[in-house]
Scaffold this motif. Structure first.
Motif, mmCIF file in Angstrom:
data_model
loop_
_atom_site.group_PDB
_atom_site.id
_atom_site.type_symbol
_atom_site.label_atom_id
_atom_site.label_comp_id
_atom_site.label_asym_id
_atom_site.label_seq_id
_atom_site.Cartn_x
_atom_site.Cartn_y
_atom_site.Cartn_z
ATOM 1 N N TYR A 10 -6.881 -6.356 -12.256
ATOM 2 C CA TYR A 10 -5.826 -5.506 -11.714
ATOM 3 C C TYR A 10 -4.945 -6.295 -10.745
ATOM 4 C CZ TYR A 10 -3.551 -1.949 -8.885
ATOM 5 O OH TYR A 10 -2.625 -1.220 -8.199
ATOM 6 N N VAL A 30 -0.773 -7.045 -10.928
ATOM 7 C CA VAL A 30 0.244 -6.677 -9.935
ATOM 8 C C VAL A 30 0.928 -7.925 -9.389
ATOM 9 C CG1 VAL A 30 0.639 -5.628 -7.674
ATOM 10 C CG2 VAL A 30 -0.919 -4.542 -9.285
ATOM 11 N N VAL A 89 7.595 -4.610 -8.653
ATOM 12 C CA VAL A 89 6.473 -3.715 -8.927
ATOM 13 C C VAL A 89 6.987 -2.289 -9.115
ATOM 14 C CG1 VAL A 89 4.359 -2.738 -7.964
ATOM 15 C CG2 VAL A 89 4.847 -5.144 -7.667
ATOM 16 N N GLN A 90 6.505 -1.643 -10.140
ATOM 17 C CA GLN A 90 6.887 -0.247 -10.386
ATOM 18 C C GLN A 90 5.639 0.620 -10.419
ATOM 19 O OE1 GLN A 90 8.949 -0.501 -14.038
ATOM 20 N NE2 GLN A 90 10.745 -1.477 -13.112
ATOM 21 N N LYS A 91 5.868 1.917 -10.255
ATOM 22 C CA LYS A 91 4.745 2.847 -10.310
ATOM 23 C C LYS A 91 4.058 2.757 -11.669
ATOM 24 C CE LYS A 91 3.780 7.707 -9.200
ATOM 25 N NZ LYS A 91 2.600 7.899 -9.920
ATOM 26 N N ASP A 92 2.737 2.756 -11.630
ATOM 27 C CA ASP A 92 1.906 2.732 -12.839
ATOM 28 C C ASP A 92 2.151 1.517 -13.728
ATOM 29 O OD1 ASP A 92 0.654 5.009 -12.080
ATOM 30 O OD2 ASP A 92 2.068 6.329 -13.109
ATOM 31 N N MET A 93 2.661 0.434 -13.112
ATOM 32 C CA MET A 93 2.896 -0.779 -13.883
ATOM 33 C C MET A 93 1.584 -1.304 -14.453
ATOM 34 S SD MET A 93 4.844 -4.089 -12.391
ATOM 35 C CE MET A 93 3.456 -4.938 -11.697
ATOM 36 N N CYS A 94 0.513 -1.157 -13.682
ATOM 37 C CA CYS A 94 -0.781 -1.664 -14.123
ATOM 38 C C CYS A 94 -1.779 -0.521 -14.215
ATOM 39 C CB CYS A 94 -1.285 -2.726 -13.160
ATOM 40 S SG CYS A 94 -0.147 -4.096 -12.973
ATOM 41 N N ALA A 95 -1.328 0.618 -14.702
ATOM 42 C CA ALA A 95 -2.170 1.810 -14.737
ATOM 43 C C ALA A 95 -3.443 1.574 -15.547
ATOM 44 C CB ALA A 95 -1.379 2.974 -15.308
ATOM 45 N N PHE A 103 -5.827 -0.436 -13.601
ATOM 46 C CA PHE A 103 -6.333 0.316 -12.462
ATOM 47 C C PHE A 103 -7.388 1.323 -12.909
ATOM 48 C CE2 PHE A 103 -6.411 3.757 -9.395
ATOM 49 C CZ PHE A 103 -6.688 3.041 -8.255
#
Lengths: 355, 59
Positions: free
Chosen positions: B25, B29, B36-42, B45
Motif C-alpha cells: 500500500y 501511494v 494522490v487522489q481519493k481511493d487511488m490505492c483502494a 488498502f
C-alpha cells in the motif's frame, strides 16, 4: 457612428447591474489583527490530562529534559549571578532540574563545575497547567534551588511587573503561543535592562515526516486534508521577531534532534503523553479514523524509513534564541571593518585547496 | 492499569503483522505522491485492512 461605438452601446445594458453596486471603504479595526491558531483551552486540558498519568508523563520527558539541558548550557557562557529568574512555560520544571545537575567539563581532568543553580537565587516557574507544574514538586531537586511555582491563567498575557527579572528562560513552550510578537514584547518589558532572554522552541521542519505522511493518508483515504501538525515559526522569522520586540545582540541557532520510534503509534502516543498533541483551532474534531491511522503507518514507513533502520525517524527541529534587553552601557557590536586582527592568524587555517 | 492494554497498542500489534500488505500500500501511494487522489490505492488498502482485521482477532 463607428462600429466600435455601436458595439459598446449594445453591450451596455448587460453591465448596468454591476454599476449599481457601490463599494464602501472598509473600516479598519484598531490594533494588530490577532490570529487565533491554537485553541488555548484545548491545550490546557491536554497538558493537564498528560500530567495526571504521572508515570507515562515522566517517561516521555526525554525530549524536554534534553532540550532544557542544552538551553542551560547557554547560560554557562554568561558569567553573572542571577537573583530573579523566570521560567516561562515551565512544563514540569524541566529547566529547574537541568539547572541543578552538575556540569561536566569537556576536559575530564577538570572535573565538573558546580550546578548552575548556585548562581541563581530564585526561579519562578510559570505555566498554565497546575497538574504538570506540580508533578515533580516533591522530587529531591526542589531542595537545591528556591523554586516558586506560579500557575498563570494565560501564557500570552504575563502578570509580572516591568523590570523585574534578571533573566527569562523558556523551553519548549512558546510554539503554542498565538501572538508571538506580543509575548516577546512583554518579555522584553519584564526583563531588567541588559538582561537576557534565552529560549528554545520547536520550529520549521519539526515532525515533517508525520506531517507529510498524514497528509498523504488523509488524501488517499478521505479525499481531503485537515491539519494535524501545528504550523511553526521558521528560523528566518525568529531573528526578525526578536528584533521587532526590541531585543539587542541576537543569537539564533538551530539544531535537529532525530528520535527513532518503533512505529507511528508509539510516536503519537508519546506526543500525547508529552501534552504536545494537536490543538489547532480549525481542525477536524475527534480522533483520527482507524483507516487514516492504518494508511499513515504504511505511508510513513515507505516514505521515511531508512533501509536498514529498525524504527522510523521523527525529526524535532529546535530553534534556540538569545536576545538582550537594551541598556545604555551595554556592550555594542563594533563597526564593520574595524577589526585589527586577522581571525586567520588566531584560528589558523589556509586556503580552500587545503594547503 | 498495568494489565490492561490500551486500544492503540493492540492496534499497533495487529498492524505490525501486516508488513507485506503495508509495504504494498505504501509503495502504491508513494509511487505518485504528487498527485494522490481519493481511493487511488483502494485495492491495496482493502488488502491491508483485511489483514489487520484478521490479525486483531487473534490478539
Amino acid at each position: 457612428m463607428s462600429v466600435r461605438h455601436f458595439l459598446r452601446r449594445a453591450a451596455l445594458p448587460q453591465r448596468t447591474f454591476a454599476a449599481t453596486t457601490t463599494r464602501h471603504y472598509a473600516s479598519q479595526k484598531p490594533g494588530n489583527p490577532v490570529l487565533e491558531i491554537f485553541n488555548r483551552k484545548v491545550k490546557h486540558v491536554q497538558k493537564d490530562r498528560a500530567a495526571w498519568n504521572v508515570d507515562e508523563s515522566r517517561k516521555v520527558d526525554y525530549l524536554k529534559d534534553e532540550v532544557a539541558m542544552r538551553l542551560c548550557e547557554r547560560l554557562l557562557d554568561i558569567k553573572r549571578d542571577f537573583t530573579n529568574v523566570l521560567d516561562l512555560g515551565a512544563n514540569s520544571c524541566n529547566i529547574a532540574r537541568a539547572l541543578t545537575t552538575p556540569n561536566p567539563d569537556p576536559d575530564p581532568e577538570a572535573g565538573s563545575s558546580a550546578p548552575l543553580a548556585t548562581r541563581i537565587s530564585k526561579l519562578t516557574c510559570a505555566d498554565t497547567s497546575r497538574a504538570l507544574l506540580y508533578r515533580d514538586a516533591d522530587l529531591p531537586f526542589n531542595q537545591e534551588l528556591a523554586i516558586e511555582r506560579d500557575v498563570i491563567p494565560d501564557l500570552e498575557s504575563l502578570p509580572y511587573k516591568p523590570n523585574s527579572f534578571d533573566a527569562v528562560l523558556s523551553s519548549l513552550s512558546i510554539h503554542w503561543i498565538n501572538d508571538l510578537p506580543s509575548l516577546l514584547e512583554q518579555v522584553n518589558t519584564i526583563l531588567k535592562p541588559d538582561c537576557p532572554f534565552i529560549a528554545a522552541m520547536f520550529g520549521g521542519d519539526t515532525l515533517f515526516e508525520l506531517r507529510t505522511s498524514l497528509q498523504l493518508a488523509d488524501l488517499e483515504r478521505r479525499g481531503g486534508v485537515s491539519p494535524h501538525v501545528s504550523p511553526l515559526a521558521d528560523v528566518r522569522d525568529v531573528g526578525g521577531l526578536l528584533n521587532k520586540a526590541g531585543f539587542k545582540m541576537l543569537t539564533v541557532d538551530v539544531e535537529d534532534i532525530v528520535v527513532e520510534f518503533p512505529d507511528t503509534f508509539a510516536l503519537m502516543q508519546d506526543l500525547q503523553a508529552m501534552g504536545e498533541n494537536n490543538a489547532i483551532m480549525h481542525r477536524q474534531l475527534g480522533p483520527l479514523s482507524r483507516d487514516v491511522l492504518l494508511a499513515n503507518e504504511a505511508i510513513y514507513r515507505q516514505l521515511h524509513k531508512e533501509e536498514d533502520a529498525r524504527g522510523i525517524p521523527a525529526t524535532f527541529r529546535l530553534i534556540y534564541m538569545i536576545g538582550w534587553k537594551e541598556s545604555e552601557n551595554q556592550a555594542q557590536p563594533l563597526q564593520r571593518g574595524s577589526g585589527q586582527v586577522n581571525l586567520k592568524d588566531i584560528l589558523g587555517g589556509g586556503s580552500f585547496d587545503g594547503t | 492499569m498495568p494489565n490492561k492494554t490500551r486500544p492503540i497498542e493492540k492496534f499497533a500489534k495487529a498492524t505490525a503483522q501486516c508488513s507485506a500488505e503495508a509495504a504494498a500500500y505504501g509503495k502504491c501511494v508513494v509511487a505518485d505522491y504528487n498527485a494522490v487522489q481519493k481511493d487511488m490505492c483502494a485495492k491495496e488498502f482493502m488488502r491491508l485492512k483485511d489483514c489487520y482485521l484478521a490479525a486483531s482477532k487473534k490478539i
